[in-house]
Design a protein around this motif. Structure first.
Motif, PDB file in Angstrom:
ATOM      1  N   ARG A  57       0.848  -1.185   0.000  1.00  0.00           N
ATOM      2  CA  ARG A  57       0.000   0.000   0.000  1.00  0.00           C
ATOM      3  C   ARG A  57       0.882   1.233   0.000  1.00  0.00           C
ATOM      4  O   ARG A  57       1.878   1.289   0.715  1.00  0.00           O
ATOM      5  N   GLU A  58       0.504   2.230  -0.789  1.00  0.00           N
ATOM      6  CA  GLU A  58       1.242   3.480  -0.849  1.00  0.00           C
ATOM      7  C   GLU A  58       0.394   4.611  -0.289  1.00  0.00           C
ATOM      8  O   GLU A  58      -0.800   4.702  -0.564  1.00  0.00           O
ATOM      9  N   ILE A  59       1.030   5.462   0.509  1.00  0.00           N
ATOM     10  CA  ILE A  59       0.387   6.670   1.020  1.00  0.00           C
ATOM     11  C   ILE A  59       1.222   7.845   0.529  1.00  0.00           C
ATOM     12  O   ILE A  59       2.356   8.034   0.972  1.00  0.00           O
ATOM     13  N   THR A  60       0.687   8.609  -0.398  1.00  0.00           N
ATOM     14  CA  THR A  60       1.475   9.671  -1.030  1.00  0.00           C
ATOM     15  C   THR A  60       0.927  11.064  -0.762  1.00  0.00           C
ATOM     16  O   THR A  60       1.497  12.047  -1.209  1.00  0.00           O
ATOM     17  N   ALA A  61      -0.170  11.161  -0.002  1.00  0.00           N
ATOM     18  CA  ALA A  61      -0.805  12.470   0.176  1.00  0.00           C
ATOM     19  C   ALA A  61      -0.102  13.342   1.217  1.00  0.00           C
ATOM     20  O   ALA A  61      -0.317  14.536   1.279  1.00  0.00           O
ATOM     21  N   GLY A  62       0.713  12.756   2.048  1.00  0.00           N
ATOM     22  CA  GLY A  62       1.390  13.511   3.098  1.00  0.00           C
ATOM     23  C   GLY A  62       2.123  12.557   4.005  1.00  0.00           C
ATOM     24  O   GLY A  62       2.147  11.357   3.769  1.00  0.00           O
ATOM     25  N   CYS A  63       2.737  13.077   5.071  1.00  0.00           N
ATOM     26  CA  CYS A  63       3.518  12.203   5.935  1.00  0.00           C
ATOM     27  C   CYS A  63       2.629  11.560   6.988  1.00  0.00           C
ATOM     28  O   CYS A  63       1.656  12.150   7.439  1.00  0.00           O
ATOM     29  N   VAL A  64       2.972  10.331   7.370  1.00  0.00           N
ATOM     30  CA  VAL A  64       2.132   9.565   8.287  1.00  0.00           C
ATOM     31  C   VAL A  64       2.136  10.123   9.702  1.00  0.00           C
ATOM     32  O   VAL A  64       1.399   9.647  10.552  1.00  0.00           O
ATOM     33  N   CYS A  65       2.943  11.138   9.965  1.00  0.00           N
ATOM     34  CA  CYS A  65       2.958  11.697  11.312  1.00  0.00           C
ATOM     35  C   CYS A  65       1.859  12.732  11.502  1.00  0.00           C
ATOM     36  O   CYS A  65       1.655  13.226  12.596  1.00  0.00           O
ATOM     37  N   CYS A  66       1.142  13.080  10.441  1.00  0.00           N
ATOM     38  CA  CYS A  66       0.170  14.156  10.592  1.00  0.00           C
ATOM     39  C   CYS A  66      -1.139  13.835   9.898  1.00  0.00           C
ATOM     40  O   CYS A  66      -1.882  12.952  10.299  1.00  0.00           O
ATOM     41  N   GLU A  67      -1.418  14.510   8.748  1.00  0.00           N
ATOM     42  CA  GLU A  67      -2.763  14.459   8.195  1.00  0.00           C
ATOM     43  C   GLU A  67      -3.166  13.108   7.628  1.00  0.00           C
ATOM     44  O   GLU A  67      -4.345  12.829   7.482  1.00  0.00           O
ATOM     45  N   THR A  68      -2.232  12.247   7.308  1.00  0.00           N
ATOM     46  CA  THR A  68      -2.606  10.953   6.727  1.00  0.00           C
ATOM     47  C   THR A  68      -2.539   9.814   7.740  1.00  0.00           C
ATOM     48  O   THR A  68      -2.531   8.657   7.368  1.00  0.00           O
ATOM     49  N   GLN A  69      -2.514  10.133   9.025  1.00  0.00           N
ATOM     50  CA  GLN A  69      -2.443   9.071  10.029  1.00  0.00           C
ATOM     51  C   GLN A  69      -3.675   8.178   9.974  1.00  0.00           C
ATOM     52  O   GLN A  69      -3.580   6.965  10.176  1.00  0.00           O
ATOM     53  N   ALA A  70      -4.833   8.767   9.676  1.00  0.00           N
ATOM     54  CA  ALA A  70      -6.063   7.968   9.549  1.00  0.00           C
ATOM     55  C   ALA A  70      -5.942   7.016   8.368  1.00  0.00           C
ATOM     56  O   ALA A  70      -6.394   5.864   8.430  1.00  0.00           O
ATOM     57  N   GLU A  71      -5.325   7.465   7.275  1.00  0.00           N
ATOM     58  CA  GLU A  71      -5.132   6.599   6.115  1.00  0.00           C
ATOM     59  C   GLU A  71      -4.179   5.456   6.449  1.00  0.00           C
ATOM     60  O   GLU A  71      -4.377   4.313   6.028  1.00  0.00           O
ATOM     61  N   LEU A  72      -3.153   5.756   7.220  1.00  0.00           N
ATOM     62  CA  LEU A  72      -2.221   4.719   7.646  1.00  0.00           C
ATOM     63  C   LEU A  72      -2.932   3.685   8.513  1.00  0.00           C
ATOM     64  O   LEU A  72      -2.767   2.482   8.321  1.00  0.00           O
ATOM     65  N   SER A  74      -6.017   2.903   8.555  1.00  0.00           N
ATOM     66  CA  SER A  74      -6.918   2.120   7.705  1.00  0.00           C
ATOM     67  C   SER A  74      -6.142   1.061   6.928  1.00  0.00           C
ATOM     68  O   SER A  74      -6.587  -0.090   6.799  1.00  0.00           O
ATOM     69  N   ALA A  75      -4.961   1.445   6.398  1.00  0.00           N
ATOM     70  CA  ALA A  75      -4.144   0.493   5.640  1.00  0.00           C
ATOM     71  C   ALA A  75      -3.642  -0.632   6.532  1.00  0.00           C
ATOM     72  O   ALA A  75      -3.608  -1.801   6.130  1.00  0.00           O
ATOM     73  N   LEU A  76      -3.263  -0.306   7.749  1.00  0.00           N
ATOM     74  CA  LEU A  76      -2.795  -1.326   8.683  1.00  0.00           C
ATOM     75  C   LEU A  76      -3.894  -2.337   8.998  1.00  0.00           C
ATOM     76  O   LEU A  76      -3.667  -3.551   8.990  1.00  0.00           O
ATOM     77  N   VAL A  77      -5.102  -1.834   9.260  1.00  0.00           N
ATOM     78  CA  VAL A  77      -6.221  -2.722   9.560  1.00  0.00           C
ATOM     79  C   VAL A  77      -6.573  -3.570   8.350  1.00  0.00           C
ATOM     80  O   VAL A  77      -6.836  -4.772   8.462  1.00  0.00           O
ATOM     81  N   GLU A  78      -6.559  -2.958   7.163  1.00  0.00           N
ATOM     82  CA  GLU A  78      -6.882  -3.693   5.936  1.00  0.00           C
ATOM     83  C   GLU A  78      -5.903  -4.846   5.713  1.00  0.00           C
ATOM     84  O   GLU A  78      -6.299  -5.987   5.443  1.00  0.00           O
ATOM     85  N   LEU A  79      -4.616  -4.576   5.841  1.00  0.00           N
ATOM     86  CA  LEU A  79      -3.604  -5.608   5.612  1.00  0.00           C
ATOM     87  C   LEU A  79      -3.679  -6.703   6.671  1.00  0.00           C
ATOM     88  O   LEU A  79      -3.491  -7.886   6.374  1.00  0.00           O
ATOM     89  N   SER A  80      -3.975  -6.318   7.904  1.00  0.00           N
ATOM     90  CA  SER A  80      -4.040  -7.318   8.968  1.00  0.00           C
ATOM     91  C   SER A  80      -5.249  -8.232   8.825  1.00  0.00           C
ATOM     92  O   SER A  80      -5.276  -9.327   9.379  1.00  0.00           O
ATOM     93  N   GLY A  81      -6.256  -7.791   8.053  1.00  0.00           N
ATOM     94  CA  GLY A  81      -7.460  -8.591   7.878  1.00  0.00           C
ATOM     95  C   GLY A  81      -7.452  -9.487   6.661  1.00  0.00           C
ATOM     96  O   GLY A  81      -8.435 -10.203   6.407  1.00  0.00           O
ATOM     97  N   LEU A  82      -6.359  -9.456   5.898  1.00  0.00           N
ATOM     98  CA  LEU A  82      -6.280 -10.289   4.708  1.00  0.00           C
ATOM     99  C   LEU A  82      -6.166 -11.763   5.076  1.00  0.00           C
ATOM    100  O   LEU A  82      -5.717 -12.114   6.165  1.00  0.00           O
ATOM    101  N   SER A  83      -6.569 -12.613   4.168  1.00  0.00           N
ATOM    102  CA  SER A  83      -6.453 -14.063   4.377  1.00  0.00           C
ATOM    103  C   SER A  83      -5.732 -14.685   3.189  1.00  0.00           C
ATOM    104  O   SER A  83      -6.179 -14.531   2.038  1.00  0.00           O
ATOM    105  N   PRO A  84      -4.623 -15.374   3.418  1.00  0.00           N
ATOM    106  CA  PRO A  84      -3.973 -15.535   4.721  1.00  0.00           C
ATOM    107  C   PRO A  84      -3.323 -14.231   5.182  1.00  0.00           C
ATOM    108  O   PRO A  84      -2.902 -13.420   4.361  1.00  0.00           O
ATOM    109  N   ALA A  85      -3.250 -14.051   6.487  1.00  0.00           N
ATOM    110  CA  ALA A  85      -2.679 -12.833   7.042  1.00  0.00           C
ATOM    111  C   ALA A  85      -1.166 -12.816   6.850  1.00  0.00           C
ATOM    112  O   ALA A  85      -0.519 -13.864   6.896  1.00  0.00           O
ATOM    113  N   PRO A  86      -0.572 -11.650   6.619  1.00  0.00           N
ATOM    114  CA  PRO A  86       0.894 -11.577   6.513  1.00  0.00           C
ATOM    115  C   PRO A  86       1.546 -11.899   7.845  1.00  0.00           C
ATOM    116  O   PRO A  86       0.955 -11.674   8.915  1.00  0.00           O
ATOM    117  N   ARG A  87       2.751 -12.417   7.793  1.00  0.00           N
ATOM    118  CA  ARG A  87       3.482 -12.734   9.033  1.00  0.00           C
ATOM    119  C   ARG A  87       4.120 -11.487   9.627  1.00  0.00           C
ATOM    120  O   ARG A  87       4.445 -11.441  10.797  1.00  0.00           O
TER     121      ARG A  87
END
Length: 315
Positions: A57-72, A74-87
């Motif tokens: 997943r790419e986040i290009t709208a800004g840095c994850v320390c500020c305005e795109t933290q919600a996007e980050l 969301s991406a973390l939750v999305e990836l953790s919910g995949l099947s099979p889950a990543p290690r």
């Protein structure tokens, strides 16, 4: 299943993507998911890494320390919910970002239930350390580090590298130091993170090395009382949470045969169970990095968390 998340940070041009690409090339393609954060509308690093992983997943709208933290988050939750889950999930931050935003995102909502911080790896160009350390952000990135990778180490001789490493240790207390260059093989992620216990301490000369960041190293030889430790975290650390940048440690708890791993930023502190102590003598070590910390009070409070010796009532 709780998925470990490794944060790879470092100042602009430090060589983060090259390092991550090398790690990914040695791992099964489907086992690791990657989140890449870049400044700008077009992601370059993500394209370079895409051939090594199936989930990116790419986040290009800004840095994850500020305005795109919600996007980050969301991406973390999305990836953790995949099947099979990543290690494992790797997060490569923008060179203009603090790793604090990633750590905070891990401690909120569903991410808190599914993920845990496995470590922060900070990359710094060994040939441009002087310039990097002139920026407060680069110093902050070092302060968060569990591992510091000195990239482009082949551009300097051993004496210069030794001097550079001694300087970096003062900014990254309790971090593993590794040199990387064309002629050097960087250990695997797991091998690096396993070495944290070796250096989870602060040298006396490092404690006040940078005026902006205090470093306190707390040690108790033996296990802690879980209830007293929990109270101390809530009261002592809670009172200074706005000034705490990073907390990390490996603890022994009374009645538990395994290591207790502590990772956190500010008020968000995560506690997980690690490997058994085995033949190693249990020791509790905690490193706190922050602003205006009261060393003596923290040392006394942590020491008071030590488990009391078992009583022998036979006599």
């Amino acid at each position: 299943m709780i998925i470990p998340v490794t944060v790879v940070t470092g100042f602009l041009g430090a060589g983060k993507s090259t390092l991550v690409e090398g790690w990914l090339s040695a791992l099964p393609r489907d086992e690791t998911a990657v989140i890449v954060n870049e400044r700008g509308d077009v992601g370059i690093d993500g394209e370079l890494l895409a051939s090594h992983v199936s989930r990116l997943r790419e986040i290009t709208a800004g840095c994850v320390c500020c305005e795109t933290q919600a996007e980050l988050a969301s991406a973390l939750v999305e990836l953790s919910g995949l099947s099979p889950a990543p290690r494992r999930i790797l997060v490569e931050t923008s060179g203009a970002a603090s790793p604090a935003g990633v750590i905070r995102a891990l401690t909120r909502g569903k991410a808190r239930e599914r993920l845990r911080l496995d470590g922060v790896i900070t990359v710094i160009d060994a040939s441009r350390v002087e310039r990097a350390l002139s920026f407060d952000l680069a110093v902050e990135q070092l302060g968060f580090a569990d591992v510091v990778v000195m990239s482009h180490a082949d551009r300097a001789d051993e004496a210069a590298l030794d001097a550079t490493e001694a300087r970096l240790v003062r900014h990254a207390p309790g971090a593993v130091m590794v040199r990387a260059g064309r002629d050097r093989t960087v250990p695997s992620l797991d091998a690096l993170l396993e070495r944290r216990e070796e250096v989870l301490r602060i040298l006396p000369e490092a404690a006040g090395a940078h005026a902006a960041i205090d470093a306190v190293s707390l040690v108790v030889d033996g296990p802690l009382d879980e209830e007293r430790f929990a109270d101390w975290v809530e009261e002592a650390l809670g009172a200074v949470e706005a000034r705490v940048l990073r907390v990390k440690g490996i603890l022994a708890m009374e009645g538990l045969d395994a290591r207790v791993i502590v990772q956190g930023v500010g008020e968000a502190i995560e506690v997980t169970v690690g490997a058994p102590w085995g033949d190693t003598a249990p020791t509790s070590r905690l490193v706190i990095l922050g602003l205006g910390l009261e060393h003596e009070a923290l040392e006394a409070g942590f020491a008071a968390c030590a488990a009391l010796p078992a009583r022998n009532d036979a006599g």
